[in-house]
Design a protein around this motif. Structure first.
Motif, PDB file in Angstrom:
ATOM      1  N   THR A 105       0.862  -1.157  -0.050  1.00 46.33           N
ATOM      2  CA  THR A 105      -0.032  -0.022   0.052  1.00 46.33           C
ATOM      3  C   THR A 105       0.887   1.220   0.024  1.00 46.33           C
ATOM      4  OG1 THR A 105      -1.952  -1.095   1.155  1.00 46.33           O
ATOM      5  CG2 THR A 105      -1.825   1.187   1.305  1.00 46.33           C
ATOM      6  N   GLY A 106       1.657   1.441   0.932  1.00 41.72           N
ATOM      7  CA  GLY A 106       2.575   2.663   1.269  1.00 41.72           C
ATOM      8  C   GLY A 106       3.333   2.894   0.007  1.00 41.72           C
ATOM      9  N   ILE A 107       3.924   1.707  -0.693  1.00 43.66           N
ATOM     10  CA  ILE A 107       4.767   2.343  -2.021  1.00 43.66           C
ATOM     11  C   ILE A 107       4.187   1.891  -3.245  1.00 43.66           C
ATOM     12  CG2 ILE A 107       7.217   1.992  -2.960  1.00 43.66           C
ATOM     13  CD1 ILE A 107       8.202   1.102   0.221  1.00 43.66           C
ATOM     14  N   ILE A 108       3.873   0.748  -3.539  1.00 42.65           N
ATOM     15  CA  ILE A 108       3.368   0.277  -4.785  1.00 42.65           C
ATOM     16  C   ILE A 108       2.103   0.920  -5.114  1.00 42.65           C
ATOM     17  CG2 ILE A 108       2.669  -1.650  -5.970  1.00 42.65           C
ATOM     18  CD1 ILE A 108       4.809  -3.452  -4.490  1.00 42.65           C
ATOM     19  N   ALA A 109       1.048   0.858  -4.256  1.00 42.64           N
ATOM     20  CA  ALA A 109      -0.210   1.449  -4.459  1.00 42.64           C
ATOM     21  C   ALA A 109      -0.266   2.861  -4.550  1.00 42.64           C
ATOM     22  CB  ALA A 109      -1.345   1.098  -3.242  1.00 42.64           C
ATOM     23  N   ALA A 110       0.865   3.377  -3.755  1.00 47.06           N
ATOM     24  CA  ALA A 110       0.861   4.871  -3.656  1.00 47.06           C
ATOM     25  C   ALA A 110       1.312   5.431  -5.207  1.00 47.06           C
ATOM     26  CB  ALA A 110       1.656   5.520  -2.779  1.00 47.06           C
ATOM     27  N   LEU A 111       2.406   4.680  -5.670  1.00 49.02           N
ATOM     28  CA  LEU A 111       2.831   4.958  -6.909  1.00 49.02           C
ATOM     29  C   LEU A 111       1.837   4.734  -8.110  1.00 49.02           C
ATOM     30  CD1 LEU A 111       6.508   3.617  -6.599  1.00 49.02           C
ATOM     31  CD2 LEU A 111       5.832   5.705  -7.000  1.00 49.02           C
ATOM     32  N   LEU A 115       0.607   7.870 -10.339  1.00 47.78           N
ATOM     33  CA  LEU A 115       1.024   7.860 -11.784  1.00 47.78           C
ATOM     34  C   LEU A 115      -0.012   7.456 -12.733  1.00 47.78           C
ATOM     35  CD1 LEU A 115       4.629   6.392 -11.052  1.00 47.78           C
ATOM     36  CD2 LEU A 115       4.134   8.665 -11.539  1.00 47.78           C
ATOM     37  N   TRP A 116      -0.963   6.645 -12.357  1.00 49.29           N
ATOM     38  CA  TRP A 116      -2.161   6.109 -13.206  1.00 49.29           C
ATOM     39  C   TRP A 116      -3.505   6.378 -12.733  1.00 49.29           C
ATOM     40  CZ3 TRP A 116      -5.286   1.582 -13.068  1.00 49.29           C
ATOM     41  CH2 TRP A 116      -5.843   1.538 -14.572  1.00 49.29           C
ATOM     42  N   VAL A 117      -3.870   6.076 -11.639  1.00 51.51           N
ATOM     43  CA  VAL A 117      -5.249   6.178 -11.210  1.00 51.51           C
ATOM     44  C   VAL A 117      -5.600   7.646 -11.064  1.00 51.51           C
ATOM     45  CG1 VAL A 117      -6.854   5.764  -9.470  1.00 51.51           C
ATOM     46  CG2 VAL A 117      -5.190   3.952 -10.030  1.00 51.51           C
ATOM     47  N   ALA A 118      -5.025   8.463 -10.510  1.00 47.76           N
ATOM     48  CA  ALA A 118      -5.439   9.932 -10.246  1.00 47.76           C
ATOM     49  C   ALA A 118      -5.399  10.421 -11.493  1.00 47.76           C
ATOM     50  CB  ALA A 118      -4.590  10.673  -9.259  1.00 47.76           C
ATOM     51  N   PRO A 119      -4.073  10.554 -12.276  1.00 48.85           N
ATOM     52  CA  PRO A 119      -4.351  11.309 -13.661  1.00 48.85           C
ATOM     53  C   PRO A 119      -5.402  10.544 -14.701  1.00 48.85           C
ATOM     54  CG  PRO A 119      -2.063  10.542 -13.112  1.00 48.85           C
ATOM     55  CD  PRO A 119      -2.785  10.159 -12.251  1.00 48.85           C
TER      56      PRO A 119
END
Length: 170
Positions: A105-111, A115-119
């Motif tokens: 969660t803290g690293i992989i999901a944040a990335l 980088l993908w979901v929010a934009p």
């Protein structure tokens, strides 16, 4: 046996959804929720990686529907749950499962989120360092609580945590 697994999953989903309004708070475009990570570790240890991932997905849908989550709840919950479950399955170690949740969660999901979901899905961006910091703090707190709860439940005789496998050498 399936009935018991489904019942445990439903209880964890209900707990995750019921506590979300009280433990979820906004940081930038995300709504972090330590309860989700607590549920992820518990589900990963007690039910396995696929159940934990499914539980995280259902909680994400319900949190978003209730307005106490964003679309970032999908990668934020599901990646950590899957990694925690896979690590626990391989090691039978609750501490490594919690670490898997934190890394997932803290690293992989944040990335993935930044980088993908929010934009793509939210048409917005957020500083990766802020997203990683918020996801890490949320998952570290939730995972630590899960470790305490698992140990308390084991001492009370409610659950029996598996030990190392016979013949297992790291």
């Amino acid at each position: 046996m399936k009935t018991r697994l489904i019942a445990q999953a439903v209880v964890l989903i209900a707990l995750g959804v019921a506590l979300a309004p009280f433990t979820s708070f906004p940081i930038g475009i995300a709504r972090v929720n330590p309860t989700q990570h607590f549920i992820n570790v518990i589900a990963a240890v007690l039910l396995g990686p696929w159940w934990a991932t499914g539980i995280a997905g259902v909680i994400a849908i319900l949190r978003i529907s209730l307005g106490v989550g964003t679309i970032l709840a999908f990668p934020g919950g599901m990646i950590g749950a899957l990694l925690a479950g896979l690590i626990f399955r391989a090691t039978r170690n609750i501490y490594l499962a919690a670490l898997g949740e934190v890394i997932g969660t803290g690293i992989i999901a944040a990335l993935v989120s930044g980088l993908w979901v929010a934009p793509v899905f939210m048409q917005t961006s957020m500083a990766l360092n802020l997203l990683i910091a918020s996801f890490l703090s949320s998952t570290a707190l939730g995972s630590a609580i899960a470790l305490v709860v698992l140990k308390v439940l084991e001492r009370a005789g409610v659950v029996k945590l598996p030990g190392k496998r016979v013949g297992y050498t790291p």
